[in-house]
Design an enzyme around this catalytic site. Structure first.
Site, mmCIF file in Angstrom:
data_model
loop_
_atom_site.group_PDB
_atom_site.id
_atom_site.type_symbol
_atom_site.label_atom_id
_atom_site.label_comp_id
_atom_site.label_asym_id
_atom_site.label_seq_id
_atom_site.Cartn_x
_atom_site.Cartn_y
_atom_site.Cartn_z
ATOM 1 N N TYR A 1 0.833 -1.196 0.000
ATOM 2 C CA TYR A 1 0.000 0.000 0.000
ATOM 3 C C TYR A 1 0.874 1.255 0.000
ATOM 4 O O TYR A 1 0.580 2.240 -0.687
ATOM 5 C CB TYR A 1 -0.927 -0.001 1.222
ATOM 6 C CG TYR A 1 -1.893 -1.161 1.253
ATOM 7 C CD1 TYR A 1 -3.109 -1.092 0.585
ATOM 8 C CD2 TYR A 1 -1.594 -2.330 1.947
ATOM 9 C CE1 TYR A 1 -4.006 -2.161 0.605
ATOM 10 C CE2 TYR A 1 -2.475 -3.403 1.971
ATOM 11 C CZ TYR A 1 -3.673 -3.311 1.303
ATOM 12 O OH TYR A 1 -4.553 -4.375 1.307
ATOM 13 N N CYS A 2 1.949 1.208 0.769
ATOM 14 C CA CYS A 2 2.871 2.339 0.825
ATOM 15 C C CYS A 2 3.548 2.563 -0.523
ATOM 16 O O CYS A 2 3.707 3.705 -0.967
ATOM 17 C CB CYS A 2 3.936 2.096 1.893
ATOM 18 S SG CYS A 2 3.292 1.994 3.584
#
Length: 223
Positions: free
Chosen positions: A90-91
């Site tokens: 996600y990062c």
């Protein structure tokens, strides 16, 4: 496609156990439990908000060169993204989306930095894998994240899960504390005031990079 749409699509495949993830339902349940408990703790409400003074900091790039927030603010507004590490998909998607909007930030006189607790080698990996043209800064022990109100300790059951998945945060970060920052996005004006703050204890939710643009335009006009 928006950043959040990309995150939602990845999350759906991941939680469904689709290849190549093949994640057991018990793992998903444990991650969801940890997120729900962090939300319920009210930690995000205690993070710094728009109108607060931003803590000054000096952190290192992967090559060891130090960057001071005061020097960045001398040039214009500052956008900061706190993220968990290169191991977090996600990062990585968020960093890629920020990279796409970086030219717009620069047109508005703003600098962009990302901050994580990972060591320099893993920050280099973040830059390389995501094709980034902005600095990745290492925040040992999540000290700066704590100053912004973002640091939290992983519960023991989540530490056990991470260990079973070979997600060795002490090795990634050079820190035995098993702490992480809640993902946070901040825009800081040249006078050190936080103009925009978005903190979410659910790491699968991230603000759109374009959300920063109206704030940066107003800051440029006011400068």
């Amino acid at each position: 496609m928006t950043l959040q749409a990309k995150l939602d699509a990845f999350k759906a495949d991941f939680q469904a156990g689709k290849p190549p993830y093949n994640v057991p339902p018990s793992v998903i349940a444990t991650m969801q439990r940890a997120t729900a408990e962090l939300i319920a703790s009210g930690a995000a409400a205690r993070a710094l908000k728009a109108g607060d003074r931003a803590p000054a900091f000096t952190l290192d790039e992967p090559d060891g060169r130090s960057i001071a927030s005061a020097d960045l603010l001398a040039r214009g507004s500052l956008v900061i993204s706190f993220y968990r590490g290169v191991w977090c998909p996600y990062c990585n998607m968020e960093l890629q989306s920020l990279q796409e909007v970086l030219p717009e930030f620069r047109k508005l006189g703003a600098s962009l930095v990302a901050i994580s607790p990972q060591n320099g080698a893993n920050s280099r990996k973040s830059v390389r894998q995501n094709g980034l043209a902005f600095p990745i800064l290492s925040d040992p022990h999540n000290t700066v994240a704590a100053a912004f109100g973002l640091r939290f300790a992983l519960p023991d059951y989540l530490v056990d899960l991470y260990k079973s998945l070979k997600n060795d945060l002490p090795a990634f970060n050079g820190d035995e504390s098993w702490t992480l920052p809640m993902p946070g996005r901040f825009v800081i004006g040249q006078d050190g005031t936080i103009l925009y703050a978005e903190v979410n204890p659910d790491y699968t939710r991230r603000p759109e990079p374009e959300d920063m643009l109206p704030v940066l335009r107003r800051a440029l006009v006011a400068a």
